[in-house]
Design a protein around this motif. Structure first.
Motif, mmCIF file in Angstrom:
data_model
loop_
_atom_site.group_PDB
_atom_site.id
_atom_site.type_symbol
_atom_site.label_atom_id
_atom_site.label_comp_id
_atom_site.label_asym_id
_atom_site.label_seq_id
_atom_site.Cartn_x
_atom_site.Cartn_y
_atom_site.Cartn_z
ATOM 1 N N VAL A 88 0.920 -1.225 -0.136
ATOM 2 C CA VAL A 88 0.006 0.051 0.129
ATOM 3 C C VAL A 88 0.935 1.437 -0.026
ATOM 4 C CG1 VAL A 88 -1.722 1.372 1.170
ATOM 5 C CG2 VAL A 88 -1.646 -1.257 1.300
ATOM 6 N N CYS A 89 0.565 2.299 -1.110
ATOM 7 C CA CYS A 89 1.461 3.413 -1.119
ATOM 8 C C CYS A 89 1.356 4.255 0.168
ATOM 9 C CB CYS A 89 1.206 4.084 -2.338
ATOM 10 S SG CYS A 89 2.425 5.371 -2.637
ATOM 11 N N LEU A 90 2.044 5.035 0.607
ATOM 12 C CA LEU A 90 1.778 5.802 1.690
ATOM 13 C C LEU A 90 2.758 7.028 1.301
ATOM 14 C CD1 LEU A 90 1.266 3.862 5.089
ATOM 15 C CD2 LEU A 90 -0.384 5.026 3.629
ATOM 16 N N GLY A 91 2.944 7.231 0.198
ATOM 17 C CA GLY A 91 3.451 8.532 -0.346
ATOM 18 C C GLY A 91 2.839 9.753 0.238
ATOM 19 N N THR A 92 2.944 10.935 -0.158
ATOM 20 C CA THR A 92 2.496 11.964 0.186
ATOM 21 C C THR A 92 1.056 12.166 -0.368
ATOM 22 O OG1 THR A 92 4.718 13.121 0.182
ATOM 23 C CG2 THR A 92 2.756 14.614 0.691
ATOM 24 N N ALA A 93 0.959 12.033 -1.733
ATOM 25 C CA ALA A 93 -0.402 12.160 -2.320
ATOM 26 C C ALA A 93 -1.071 11.206 -1.870
ATOM 27 C CB ALA A 93 -0.127 12.097 -3.788
ATOM 28 N N CYS A 94 -0.719 10.177 -1.604
ATOM 29 C CA CYS A 94 -1.752 8.862 -1.178
ATOM 30 C C CYS A 94 -1.939 9.168 0.239
ATOM 31 C CB CYS A 94 -1.085 7.498 -1.163
ATOM 32 S SG CYS A 94 -1.103 6.902 -3.068
ATOM 33 N N GLY A 98 -6.068 9.457 2.238
ATOM 34 C CA GLY A 98 -6.522 8.487 2.856
ATOM 35 C C GLY A 98 -5.727 7.093 2.886
ATOM 36 N N GLY A 99 -4.643 7.024 2.368
ATOM 37 C CA GLY A 99 -3.789 5.743 2.102
ATOM 38 C C GLY A 99 -3.667 4.893 3.267
ATOM 39 N N GLU A 100 -3.555 5.598 4.413
ATOM 40 C CA GLU A 100 -3.495 4.600 5.697
ATOM 41 C C GLU A 100 -4.840 4.097 5.757
ATOM 42 O OE1 GLU A 100 -1.890 7.694 8.437
ATOM 43 O OE2 GLU A 100 -0.350 7.293 7.133
ATOM 44 N N ILE A 101 -5.944 4.512 5.519
ATOM 45 C CA ILE A 101 -7.467 3.776 5.504
ATOM 46 C C ILE A 101 -7.362 2.411 4.899
ATOM 47 C CG2 ILE A 101 -9.865 4.016 5.448
ATOM 48 C CD1 ILE A 101 -9.254 6.711 5.995
ATOM 49 N N ILE A 102 -6.874 2.708 3.702
ATOM 50 C CA ILE A 102 -6.725 1.579 2.632
ATOM 51 C C ILE A 102 -5.755 0.275 3.404
ATOM 52 C CG2 ILE A 102 -5.916 0.683 0.573
ATOM 53 C CD1 ILE A 102 -8.264 2.678 0.471
#
Ligand SMILES: Cc1cc2nc3c(=O)[nH]c(=O)nc-3n(C[C@H](O)[C@H](O)[C@H](O)COP(=O)(O)O)c2cc1C
Ligand code: SF4
Ligand code: SF4
Ligand code: FES
Lengths: 182, 646, 222
Positions: A88-94, A98-102
């Motif tokens: 799961v990408c947690l780069g800035t844009a993600c 809400g990347g963390e939610i994914i």
């Protein structure tokens, strides 16, 4: 000793012969250490303690030196990964969408934390920094496929897809087996 | 023969032969009177489905039994439009199509290639001025850019060296080899080029150190580690135009007297590695790399080293450690790598963009570059603009362009009519600038003055729904994880900062936290060994400076003004708006927190809700009944009705 | 030999030495953890040995600064002390402060530096970090306590210097960094000399040799 530390009682260690063949083409040079570790990980999926000890022997350095280098870099794993790797990408844009939610959804659905593998070794989940598809954020990479515009509801769909696929294969296998018996 | 002015004619001759040959090969491809379909196949294109699109084109062409070519190219930086396809159909100008799904691909083949209808509804624009189809030049996203480094990205096939040579590639190398190394260094000095890797050190000066340095051999390293978690232009350049970089490296090597080159590529960039490897092979075969370049006595061989996932390895001394097969821990400077680098020998390290600018400078002259953009950081700047903008992607603009132009005119501003709040520049080393700074010109000095940094060139646009405290926490979480752990301030200091920020975003902030953050930040900046630690506090310091009220709201009122921090927000369903009997949101909830009330409306079980916001998206637009509030106690409590006993 | 001024005192110094050594030789105490005289390339990682040199814009780690003719050095400016206190407080916030039960009590460099800088051993400003390491680690010849280690790297340096290969190394990264001897028990591994130099080099109580602790360990039922 610690989570990142190699698992000494690992049962699926590759035959040492295979490893030796992997090592052979590399010159005995310290600067080959990282390329060697990368090659081994590519082939085996992770670095076993045996592998690291063999690398040490090949390069004439101590095993602790090899582990010291390997454990510095994010890329190296010390446990076998799952059959399906979820990143799961947690780069800035993600992150801002809400990347963390994914990530949490994968973790919840699989019952593991990132960096871990499910007990049946089917899935492992990792967090990665920017995979360079920011315009599609949030992004998850499952095996080789990049899933853009992820949503928690898509998580279930992806996992379900694998489940169905697995069941189908098992059914086919059963059928084949019962077929061959007849 | 000896490289240098004495043999300039022979070198030129040698190159002309190469170019004639390439033009011929290229002409054969181009001149053929068949339609040509070019698809952007860099990582971003592939992620958006370019492989499927390409397959659909190929299949449709085969089905219709027509003669057409389908080719791959790199990325032109218009990420919002991927998969992006250019169709050159004889009799039409080259037309660019955006978001080409396999369905659109099939339609384009049957309507455009077979029946000659270019399907206006799918057109993004024509690549040339004409009176049939509006040109892409009519959009600011195309017309306001000024491309040096990315001029050919997405326009040539990165896997074909002839393509690059036919477009004028390796001409600068031929020109350089007919100059003396001193002349090249001088030209680069005149150009005023500053390193694009972040710090903005004058490239000409670095090369001069390299040229003068004594050592039995020298190395040129291209830094393509690109660790900023919101930037990807180096990757795009490698994937789209690797030869330009190799040409720049070769010129640098000749100028400083190096024989070996290494491209240090980040682990997560497999396609970039593949492209650069192919390019090296082809360049060696053509004699523009390897031994005896263009018939001279100058030899330069390039290898690829793949990183293994450590942001700190972008720092030059750590990068060298990593190539030497060690833990990537930064070293005290001086000595600087230009004098004592890889294996203790002189080593020139430059960023991908820096080296990729060199061919243009040699070709057009240092003066030309000096004239472009702002006087103190001349040239172009490449940004990857992402986040809450309408047209995200890569943008190359002259330095000195204002942030406003970049974000609003070129990238279309924030979508959904949300208010712009801040732009984060320079990734983990940079900072967040508010609206008041939108007229800041983008160049090294102006950005540092504002408290941000050019850094890697990552730019993330944020709207009213982004929480600045959370953004600071995000970056600290990143730097804290990526700290090499060598020195005290960075190893422990960033962890302390992160802990405080985490507390604040969870509603556990205390009186005095802001002051503690400020002093700790200053000390970490002053005391850390390398650039990572020295710049890690920037996201905190800038957000404290420009968005202090948000910190105070978190600490004093336990409220997140943007409604982002999950511990400080709650979702609830407005019963007056919720439609009886509708259950659109129920299935969307990943944790089954939504239940039916007695009067068959929906409500959220706050103890179960993970605050993902899925139900907000699921609620039909005519109801928009799901509301988000901060602090969470503002959400009305609705009890779950007892399950009927059976 | 060069002449320079340190804290207003004129001193003679060998250019080959580091400024840190020159100060110490002249009776000026400079807090430090990671520096050893024998190092050709000191890591400059503890960030305690800062001094200010006239003409340089910022404090510099004295372990990496060579003395030069006419140099004017100050070791006790406000900025220097602020950085030193901050570095020490940070180290202490990640250190298991339990002096009374520690075998290094009274000879620990942290205690010494804290006293010199007037910093309490439990700094109020910073919360102690909840660190997570596996429990105390045992090598056949010594015991390592990652909660006490300040990651100065001295043990690794002396081990490498003596054996030429190094039984010890740093492993992992960032706040999780530890000293490791992975594979040291393996049949192919070059052996530990049992010289005990690492234990002696440790400025704090992170390493202790086994003999001295055998009894308490057994008493604890380990
Ligand atoms: C933590 C850290 C990360 C860095 N990452 C990169 C990077 O990813 N790419 C890069 O070119 N430079 C990076 N740099 C800067 C390099 O140290 C170096 O200054 C640069 O490569 C020099 O090239 P230039 O003169 O062309 O800018 C980084 C520096 C630090 C401190
Ligand atoms: S500042 Fe951070 S990354 Fe740099 S040397 Fe210190 S600990 Fe390592
Ligand atoms: S064990 Fe002691 S000597 Fe070794 S790094 Fe830790 S504190 Fe330094
Ligand atoms: S003694 Fe100089 S930094 Fe540790």
């Amino acid at each position: 000793m610690d989570a990142a530390r190699p698992n000494e009682n690992d049962d699926n260690v590759t035959p040492l012969k295979v490893l030796a063949a992997t090592l052979a083409p590399f010159d005995v040079k310290r600067e080959n250490l990282i390329p060697i570790l990368q090659t081994i990980q590519e082939k085996e999926g992770y670095l076993s303690p045996e592998a690291m000890k063999m690398v040490a022997k090949h390069l004439g350095v101590t095993a602790s030196e090899v582990y010291g280098v390997a454990s510095f870099y994010n890329q190296f794993r010390f446990h076998p990964p799952g059959k399906h790797q979820i990143k799961v990408c947690l780069g800035t844009a993600c992150h801002v969408v809400g990347g963390e939610i994914i990530l949490e959804n994968f973790e919840r659905k699989l019952g593991i934390k990132h960096g871990e593998t499910t007990p049946d070794r089917e899935f492992s989940v990792d967090r990665v920094a920017c995979v360079g598809c920011c315009a599609l954020a949030p992004v998850a990479i499952v095996d080789e496929t990049t899933h853009g515009h992820m949503a928690p509801s898509k998580v279930e769909g992806i996992l379900l897809g694998f489940q169905i696929e697995k069941e189908r294969k098992e059914r086919e296998k059963e059928q084949r087996e019962s077929g061959s018996q007849q | 023969m000896k490289a240098g002015p004495s043999n300039s004619d022979a070198i030129k001759e040698r190159f002309e032969t190469l170019k004639r040959d390439a033009l011929q090969r290229f002409g054969e491809i181009k001149g053929a009177e068949v339609p040509r379909i070019t698809i952007g196949m860099a990582t971003c294109g592939i992620a958006a489905g370019a492989v499927e699109t390409k397959a659909a084109f190929e299949k449709a062409i085969a089905q219709h039994n027509i003669d057409a070519r389908v080719e791959a190219t790199g990325c032109i930086g218009h990420c919002y439009a991927e998969p992006l396809v250019v169709i050159e159909n004889p009799g039409f100008p080259p037309i660019c199509y955006n978001n080409v799904t396999p369905g659109k691909a099939r339609a384009l083949v049957s309507s455009f290639l077979v029946d000659g209808d270019p399907l206006f509804e799918y057109v993004l624009g024509a690549l040339e001025e004409n009176d049939m189809i509006p040109s892409v030049r009519d959009f600011p996203r195309f017309s306001m850019e000024e491309r040096i480094v990315t001029a050919l990205s997405g326009r040539i096939d990165p896997e074909k060296i002839e393509n690059y040579i036919a477009e004028g590639g390796y001409e600068a190398l031929a020109k350089a080899l007919a100059l003396t190394p001193q002349e090249i260094v001088q030209e680069v000095q005149i150009s005023g080029l500053r390193g694009r890797g972040g710090a903005g050190f004058a490239t000409g000066r670095k090369w001069e150190f390299g040229l003068k340095a004594q050592g039995e051999s020298k190395t040129v390293i291209c830094n393509a580690d690109e660790g900023d978690p919101g930037a990807y232009m180096d990757r795009t350049i490698l994937e789209s135009n690797p030869h330009q970089l190799l040409e720049g490296m070769a010129i640098c090597a000749y100028a400083v007297g190096a024989e070996k080159g290494i491209v240090y590529v980040r682990a997560e960039y497999p396609l970039a590695v593949k492209m650069i490897r192919i390019a090296i092979e082809q360049a060696e075969a053509k004699g523009v790399l390897g031994s005896g370049i263009l018939g001279t006595d100058f030899s330069f061989s390039v290898s690829v080293f793949q990183g293994s996932g450590a942001f700190v390895c972008g720092e030059e001394t750590a990068l060298i450690q990593s190539i030497e097969g060690k833990r990537g821990m930064p070293q005290h400077r001086p000595p600087f790598p230009a004098l004592q680098g890889l294996w203790g020998l002189p080593t020139i390290i430059n960023n991908v963009k820096t080296l990729s600018t060199i061919p243009a400078i040699i070709k057009k002259g240092g003066e030309w570059h000096k004239q472009m953009g702002s006087p103190k950081s001349p040239g172009s700047a490449i940004f990857s603009v992402v986040g809450k903008v309408v047209h995200p992607g890569l943008v190359e603009i002259p330095t000195g362009t204002t942030l406003r132009t970049l974000v609003f005119d070129i990238c279309g501003g924030t979508p959904h009519r949300k208010a712009f709040k801040a732009v984060q520049i320079g990734g983990p080393s940079g900072g967040c600038l508010p609206e008041a700074f939108l007229d800041t010109p983008v160049d090294f000095d102006s950005l540092i003055e504002a408290g941000a940094m050019m850094g890697s060139g990552g730019m993330v646009v944020m709207d009213e729904n982004s929480c600045m405290v959370d953004v600071a926490r995000y970056f600290l979480d990143f730097t804290q994880k990526e700290s090499c752990g060598k020195c005290t301030f960075c190893r422990i200091g960033t962890r302390q900062l992160l802990n405080i920020l985490e507390r604040i975003t969870k509603g556990e902030g205390r009186e005095g936290d802001i002051e503690l953050l400020t002093t700790l930040c200053e000390e970490i900046k002053e005391g850390s060994l390398c650039g990572l630690g020295k710049t890690a506090p920037n996201p905190v310091l800038t957000s404290l400076k420009y968005f202090r009220d948000e910190y105070e709201a978190h600490i004093k009122e336990k409220r997140c003004p943007a409604g982002m921090c999950r511990a400080l927000t709650a979702f609830y369903i407005d019963l007056d708006r919720c439609a009886r009997g509708c259950d659109a949101c129920v299935g969307s909830c990943p944790v089954e927190a939504i239940f039916t009330t007695r009067d068959r409306k929906k409500a959220i079980d706050q103890t179960k809700c993970v605050k993902c916001g899925e139900c907000v998206a699921a609620c039909p637009p005519q109801y928009t009944a799901v509301k988000r509030v901060s602090p969470p106690h503002l959400a009305p409590r609705i009890e779950r009705p007892q399950e009927p006993q059976e | 030999m060069v002449k320079l001024t340190i804290d207003g005192k004129e001193v003679q110094a060998d250019e080959g030495k580091s400024l840190l050594e020159v100060c110490t030789d002249n009776g000026i105490f400079i807090p430090s953890l990671c520096f050893l005289k024998e190092m050709t390339n000191p890591p400059a990682s503890c960030r305690l040995c800062f001094v200010e040199v006239e003409g340089l814009p910022k404090p510099v780690p004295s372990c990496r600064q060579s003395p030069a003719e006419g140099m004017v050095v100050r070791t006790d400016t406000e900025l220097v002390r602020r950085l030193q206190r901050s570095a020490l407080q940070l180290l202490l916030s990640a250190h298991h402060v339990d002096c009374r039960n520690c075998h290094a009590n009274k000879r620990c460099a942290l205690q010494n530096i804290a006293k010199f800088l007037g910093v309490g051993l439990k700094p109020k400003r910073l919360e102690p970090l909840a660190m997570e390491f596996p429990q105390e680690r045992e090598h056949p010849n010594f015991i390592y306590d990652p909660y006490k280690c300040v990651l100065c790297g001295r043990c690794i340096f002396v081990c490498r210097k003596r054996t030429g290969y190094g039984v010890l190394t740093f492993a992992r990264r960032g706040i999780d960094t530890v000293v490791s001897w992975f594979g040291a028990d393996g049949p192919d591994s070059p052996p530990c000399d049992r010289c005990g130099e690492c234990v002696n080099a440790c400025p704090v109580g992170a390493l202790k040799s086994k003999e001295t602790v055998q009894a308490p360990m057994e008493a604890a039922g380990a």
